[in-house]
Motif scaffolding. Structure first.
Motif, PDB file in Angstrom:
ATOM      1  N   GLU A  46       0.828  -1.203   0.000  1.00  0.00           N
ATOM      2  CA  GLU A  46       0.000   0.000   0.000  1.00  0.00           C
ATOM      3  C   GLU A  46       0.868   1.261   0.000  1.00  0.00           C
ATOM      4  N   ASP A  47       1.983   1.231   0.711  1.00  0.00           N
ATOM      5  CA  ASP A  47       2.897   2.376   0.706  1.00  0.00           C
ATOM      6  C   ASP A  47       3.497   2.573  -0.688  1.00  0.00           C
ATOM      7  N   PHE A  48       3.819   1.472  -1.353  1.00  0.00           N
ATOM      8  CA  PHE A  48       4.409   1.545  -2.696  1.00  0.00           C
ATOM      9  C   PHE A  48       3.395   2.113  -3.697  1.00  0.00           C
ATOM     10  N   LEU A  49       2.138   1.720  -3.548  1.00  0.00           N
ATOM     11  CA  LEU A  49       1.096   2.194  -4.463  1.00  0.00           C
ATOM     12  C   LEU A  49       0.830   3.688  -4.310  1.00  0.00           C
ATOM     13  N   GLU A 134      12.147   9.121  -6.142  1.00  0.00           N
ATOM     14  CA  GLU A 134      11.002   8.531  -5.447  1.00  0.00           C
ATOM     15  C   GLU A 134      11.215   7.046  -5.198  1.00  0.00           C
ATOM     16  N   LEU A 135      11.704   6.320  -6.213  1.00  0.00           N
ATOM     17  CA  LEU A 135      11.931   4.889  -6.045  1.00  0.00           C
ATOM     18  C   LEU A 135      13.019   4.635  -5.007  1.00  0.00           C
ATOM     19  N   ARG A 136      14.121   5.360  -5.103  1.00  0.00           N
ATOM     20  CA  ARG A 136      15.222   5.148  -4.169  1.00  0.00           C
ATOM     21  C   ARG A 136      14.821   5.503  -2.733  1.00  0.00           C
ATOM     22  N   ASN A 137      14.071   6.566  -2.578  1.00  0.00           N
ATOM     23  CA  ASN A 137      13.627   6.951  -1.236  1.00  0.00           C
ATOM     24  C   ASN A 137      12.695   5.901  -0.649  1.00  0.00           C
ATOM     25  N   PHE A 138      11.810   5.361  -1.486  1.00  0.00           N
ATOM     26  CA  PHE A 138      10.901   4.320  -1.002  1.00  0.00           C
ATOM     27  C   PHE A 138      11.690   3.094  -0.555  1.00  0.00           C
ATOM     28  N   LEU A 139      12.650   2.663  -1.356  1.00  0.00           N
ATOM     29  CA  LEU A 139      13.439   1.478  -1.019  1.00  0.00           C
ATOM     30  C   LEU A 139      14.272   1.711   0.239  1.00  0.00           C
ATOM     31  N   ALA A 140      14.743   2.947   0.434  1.00  0.00           N
ATOM     32  CA  ALA A 140      15.511   3.254   1.647  1.00  0.00           C
ATOM     33  C   ALA A 140      14.633   3.166   2.888  1.00  0.00           C
ATOM     34  N   ASP A 144      12.544  -4.255   3.338  1.00  0.00           N
ATOM     35  CA  ASP A 144      11.946  -5.492   2.842  1.00  0.00           C
ATOM     36  C   ASP A 144      11.664  -5.398   1.347  1.00  0.00           C
ATOM     37  N   ALA A 145      11.223  -4.226   0.891  1.00  0.00           N
ATOM     38  CA  ALA A 145      10.981  -4.033  -0.532  1.00  0.00           C
ATOM     39  C   ALA A 145      12.294  -4.008  -1.304  1.00  0.00           C
ATOM     40  N   ALA A 146      13.333  -3.419  -0.730  1.00  0.00           N
ATOM     41  CA  ALA A 146      14.644  -3.382  -1.380  1.00  0.00           C
ATOM     42  C   ALA A 146      15.176  -4.798  -1.593  1.00  0.00           C
ATOM     43  N   ILE A 147      14.959  -5.665  -0.600  1.00  0.00           N
ATOM     44  CA  ILE A 147      15.396  -7.056  -0.731  1.00  0.00           C
ATOM     45  C   ILE A 147      14.626  -7.748  -1.851  1.00  0.00           C
TER      46      ILE A 147
END
Length: 251
Positions: A46-49, A134-140, A144-147
């Motif tokens: 949901e955070d990613f969306l 935006e993508l890099r900040n989300f993964l940081a 778990d999403a980065a993995i």
């Protein structure tokens, strides 16, 4: 292009501009288990969306062009696309297909190189476009999403490595392995057979397997005679996955 100001978490798109709810029992969105969104926890998903801007494109439109320097990533929410590359001689090769739940264009968002492939919509598609930041900040914020993104990239590299390694195998084995990989990852099972939601031509199948079109057509005819697949216009249905895996020499 159509944009929405509301979150796509409650809907997907069918005809361009027409929002269609797409939830399953319990209220959660349905995505293939092998896709990136299918691997994430509900909270992380949901955070990613919520990241990026919602957009749509009609079937047949190019959404990413090989060689361009744009660095945004696209989170595909509904529909399917084909990923293809053209070599210096002008020969085009189908590299992969992607469906709802998959992240595409992530390489340009994670490194500094130009686009390595072209992405074309097979159906009307609905997706979130996010900038590199935006993508890099989300993964940081979501390790778990980065993995899972790292796992996804590893699996895609393994897919490419398998295609190269299999060049020494008989053509029929290579075609069978491509079909098994595609249909088990992206196919849907209906009754006793498997269908692929993405139109797959004989030419595209040949390009993935690294063989001539005429050779691929002969192999498909043989598979049809053996009752492994049924041919149809711009598509193939797998009738016997177990025996097809045997032809692919997969344990």
């Amino acid at each position: 292009m159509v944009r929405w100001s509301h979150s796509p978490a409650d809907s997907t798109i069918g005809e361009v501009g027409k929002i269609i709810p797409r939830r399953v029992a319990g209220g959660s969105l349905a995505y293939p288990q092998a896709s990136l969104l299918g691997r994430l926890s509900e909270r992380t998903r949901e955070d990613f969306l919520a990241v990026g801007v919602s957009e749509s494109r009609p079937a047949g439109m190019t959404i990413i062009s090989q060689g361009e320097t744009d660095s945004s990533a696209l989170l595909l929410l509904h529909g399917s696309v084909k990923v293809q590359a053209t070599d210096p001689a002008g020969e085009r090769t189908l590299l992969a297909i992607r469906v709802g739940g998959d992240l595409i264009g992530e390489m340009a968002a994670l490194d500094v190189g130009p686009r390595s492939a072209t992405v074309i919509a097979c159906t009307d598609i609905f997706f979130k476009r996010m900038t590199k930041a935006e993508l890099r900040n989300f993964l940081a914020r979501h390790p778990d999403a980065a993995i899972e993104v790292a796992t996804m990239l590893s699996e895609r590299l393994r897919w490419a490595d398998r295609r190269r390694i299999e060049h020494g195998r008989p053509a029929s084995v290579r075609v069978a392995r491509v079909l098994v990989d595609l249909y088990e990852a992206y196919g849907t099972r209906s009754g006793g057979h498997w269908d692929l939601s993405v139109p797959l031509t004989r030419e595209e199948l040949a390009s993935i397997a690294g063989i001539k079109l005429s050779t691929a057509e002969k192999i498909i005819r043989t598979f049809q005679q053996e009752g492994l697949v049924s041919g149809r216009y711009r598509g193939i249905a797998v009738l016997d996955m177990s025996r097809l895996r045997q032809r692919a020499e997969i344990a």
